[in-house]
Design an enzyme around this catalytic site. Sequence first.
Site, PDB file in Angstrom:
ATOM      1  N   ARG B 282       0.855  -1.180   0.000  1.00 25.13           N
ATOM      2  CA  ARG B 282       0.000   0.000   0.000  1.00 25.13           C
ATOM      3  C   ARG B 282       0.893   1.232   0.000  1.00 25.13           C
ATOM      4  O   ARG B 282       1.487   1.573   1.018  1.00 25.13           O
ATOM      5  CB  ARG B 282      -0.879  -0.025   1.260  1.00 25.13           C
ATOM      6  N   HIS B 286      -3.547   4.540   4.618  1.00 28.88           N
ATOM      7  CA  HIS B 286      -4.764   3.714   4.636  1.00 28.88           C
ATOM      8  C   HIS B 286      -5.925   4.432   3.944  1.00 28.88           C
ATOM      9  O   HIS B 286      -6.575   3.898   3.049  1.00 28.88           O
ATOM     10  CB  HIS B 286      -5.100   3.396   6.086  1.00 28.88           C
ATOM     11  N   TYR B 295       3.554   4.861  11.708  1.00 30.01           N
ATOM     12  CA  TYR B 295       3.844   3.430  11.843  1.00 30.01           C
ATOM     13  C   TYR B 295       4.777   2.867  10.771  1.00 30.01           C
ATOM     14  O   TYR B 295       5.041   1.682  10.757  1.00 30.01           O
ATOM     15  CB  TYR B 295       2.539   2.617  11.885  1.00 30.01           C
TER      16      TYR B 295
HETATM   17  C1  LIG Z   1     -15.342  -5.703  10.988  1.00 30.42           C
HETATM   18  C2  LIG Z   1     -14.498  -4.493  10.805  1.00 30.42           C
HETATM   19  N1  LIG Z   1     -13.640  -4.127  11.777  1.00 30.42           N
HETATM   20  C3  LIG Z   1     -12.910  -3.006  11.666  1.00 30.42           C
HETATM   21  C4  LIG Z   1     -13.022  -2.229  10.556  1.00 30.42           C
HETATM   22  C5  LIG Z   1     -12.237  -0.921  10.442  1.00 30.42           C
HETATM   23  N2  LIG Z   1     -11.219  -1.036   9.396  1.00 30.42           N
HETATM   24  C6  LIG Z   1     -11.457  -0.570   8.157  1.00 30.42           C
HETATM   25  S1  LIG Z   1     -10.230  -0.944   7.122  1.00 30.42           S
HETATM   26  C7  LIG Z   1      -9.327  -1.690   8.325  1.00 30.42           C
HETATM   27  C8  LIG Z   1      -8.010  -2.318   7.972  1.00 30.42           C
HETATM   28  C9  LIG Z   1      -8.180  -3.340   6.887  1.00 30.42           C
HETATM   29  O1  LIG Z   1      -6.956  -3.905   6.573  1.00 30.42           O
HETATM   30  P1  LIG Z   1      -6.837  -5.008   5.483  1.00 30.42           P
HETATM   31  O2  LIG Z   1      -7.855  -6.067   5.671  1.00 30.42           O
HETATM   32  O3  LIG Z   1      -5.430  -5.443   5.454  1.00 30.42           O
HETATM   33  O4  LIG Z   1      -7.235  -4.273   4.134  1.00 30.42           O
HETATM   34  P2  LIG Z   1      -6.563  -2.999   3.487  1.00 30.42           P
HETATM   35  O5  LIG Z   1      -7.225  -1.795   4.086  1.00 30.42           O
HETATM   36  O6  LIG Z   1      -5.114  -3.041   3.757  1.00 30.42           O
HETATM   37  O7  LIG Z   1      -6.885  -3.116   2.056  1.00 30.42           O
HETATM   38  C10 LIG Z   1     -10.003  -1.641   9.533  1.00 30.42           C
HETATM   39  C11 LIG Z   1      -9.497  -2.172  10.792  1.00 30.42           C
HETATM   40  C12 LIG Z   1     -13.917  -2.642   9.553  1.00 30.42           C
HETATM   41  N3  LIG Z   1     -14.091  -1.950   8.430  1.00 30.42           N
HETATM   42  N4  LIG Z   1     -14.640  -3.773   9.708  1.00 30.42           N
END
Ligand SMILES: Cc1ncc(C[n+]2csc(CCOP(=O)(O)OP(=O)(O)O)c2C)c(N)n1
Lengths: 343, 387
Positions: B282, B286, B295
């Site tokens: 990425r 975020h 981080y």
């Molecule tokens: C059930 C749930 N818990 C927490 C969140 C908050 N949240 C949104 S994105 C994220 C990180 C997601 O990381 P990843 O699965 O690695 O996907 P990326 O964003 O890196 O594509 C979090 C914790 C959420 N959307 N859904």
Amino acid sequence: MTTHATARPAAKTAAKPATMAQALQRAMRDAMAEDPSVHVMGEDVGTLGGVFRITDGLAKEFGEDRCTDTPLAEAGILGTAVGMAMYGLRPVVEMQFDAFAYPAFEQLISHVSRMRNRTRGAMPMPIVVRVPYGGGIGGVEHHSDSSEAYYMATPGLHVVTPATVEDAYGLLRAAIASDDPVVFLEPKRLYWSKADWSPEAPAAVEPIGKAVVRRRGTSATLITYGPSLPVCLEAAEAAQAEGWDLEVVDLRSLVPFDDETVAASVKRTGRAVVVHESTGFAGPGAEIAARVTERCFHHLEAPVLRVAGFDIPYPPPMLERHHLPGVDRVLDAVARLQWEAGR
Amino acid sequence: MDSLQQRSSTVQEPPGAARAYRPTPPPAWRPRTDPAPLLPDAEPLRVLGTDAVADADPELLRRLYRELVRGRRYNAQATALTKQGRLAVYPSTTGQEASEVAAALALEERDWLFPSYRDTLAAVARGLDPVQALTLLRGDWHTGYDPREHRIAPLSTPLATQLPHAVGLAHAARLKGDDVVALAMVGDGGTSEGDFHEALNFAAVWQAPVVFLVQNNGFAISVPLAKQTAAPSLAHKAVGYGMPGRLVDGNDAVAVHQVLGEAVARARRGGGPTLVEAVTYRIDAHTNADDATRYRGDTEVEAWRAHDPILILERELTERGILDEDGRRAAAEEAETMAARLRERMNADPVLDPMDLFAHVYAEKTAQLREQAAQLRAELDAESEAG
Ligand SMILES: Cc1ncc(C[n+]2csc(CCOP(=O)(O)OP(=O)(O)O)c2C)c(N)n1
């Protein structure tokens, strides 16, 4: 295990502006310093300090074992917290946003809330589940839910929600000290609200279950909590022009419910409106209105009214202002309190 | 209790005594799959930089290139729109375009895509109107589009919750005799959720025609992969459920397209599900609301920039004479046209009717909703009268 009990000098500092976010952080910090069994855990709570920065600095000060970035799994976070509590720790769990606590419902409802009951009191669950909740910040879907009715409907849980900077500190300290599980609802649109606050007023640790009258008045009582408190205070000011002198009660704790403070107020004023942004149908206001009616029937000049969010999925940011109960809707309800029978 | 103790005491032998008794192994109660063919390779598959590129269809290579360039431009434009306040939030996939695009292109028209909240680009590459793909993030409606039109499920904000849906849909299609495949996308963080594990298990038990694509971009917001899992790779997780795991360089569009193509074909012919881990990075934070400096350091980001999916594809195709100056310019122009159009359309305020709040809660409004709609109508009328 090292004790951090002496980590904080008890120097007196003058009151200066602090945000609710800072007060919450301070509450966890003080609790962790005093009691090595207090552990903070959740998604991004460590290095990042939480997406709202409420746990900022805790990992640095107390180490990653006491403030832990968990894998991304709400059921896992709360489920492991149950085991930790069984072994004598006091977990303070962060759910990142209101709607992301739903995967943890199974643990909350099936275990956290009933562990004391099912073990005849042998196994308390001193867990705090911190949930940022509510709308008004322009969040996309699943970032603005008000889930308090689900929690309130579950016996065994305390449900607490501060509306002021002082209460954020005082109630969170009390929640962490509680031997029962507390769902601690943080009104996210008040995170950046400020007050002159001196952190060594831990004199202000608030017992859970006490409502407070935020404004004295004689013509009607607005019963509210969390994000709707500022709305009600503003409405009370505006109502003065119309000749209404409104009393505003901040519940602070939804479970246990402070019947005494609420009923005393309504008996004085004879009229009541419950205000919250969660949905109205089978929402918190339904319970509150029923309780007030049961206790104050002969004092009431009008039915207890409710001003709530519409009974719809929380709308997208561009429409949320039409959904959230604002000052005008509260004033409309107040006007309707001039009840004429048979209308 | 008592009988158990008795039994165990008959089995116990005095120390040092010759073991007269050897427990027999339990009878086999089910056939076991040899896990070896399920295990992913130790290294992610790469095609770029190898002779295998010569086997690829040059037309496909050029198509991938064009889509990647368009995707990068889309990411940049959406990010700019966020800065202008036109979008509430945008989770960028800059640096991840290869797996986004290759995922979409691996599907036939009749197949279904189950994207996570980050996968707008996959949806657009599959044909969704770029503005419709942004509705959720602009904040005028949750999802808004009809999933059946392009066979794209709503972008799922709760993590991993769309994965069981993909399994259910694929299963249903098979029950109906349709050779439809579902592709379900999830991030590395999402693989920790219970729904991820339940979906994989159902898919394997039902032999559902699903492909799970994990885009491992290194972080779940601030949490690095090492704090997310102790598994050797995310692809390894497949083995425990009884499906093959595949590891691929997520910045190598050709490799991703190949691995996903194989997995989709396998699912289509009844071979069951596959878990693919695309290793990528990425590049942006975020979302625009995130401060990545808290981080991670720049050196890591810079190292990944050198392995940029567009850069490595462009270099390879140019060297092989598959792409020339004209081709590059045409791709850039196509992307620019798309961006200009997107900008223009997004700069117009969406026309919203607040009464729509009540429009699609139920097929038919409840009496309570009709009452609330009347209340809002009156408020809006009063508002417009007041000017
Ligand atoms: C059930 C749930 N818990 C927490 C969140 C908050 N949240 C949104 S994105 C994220 C990180 C997601 O990381 P990843 O699965 O690695 O996907 P990326 O964003 O890196 O594509 C979090 C914790 C959420 N959307 N859904």
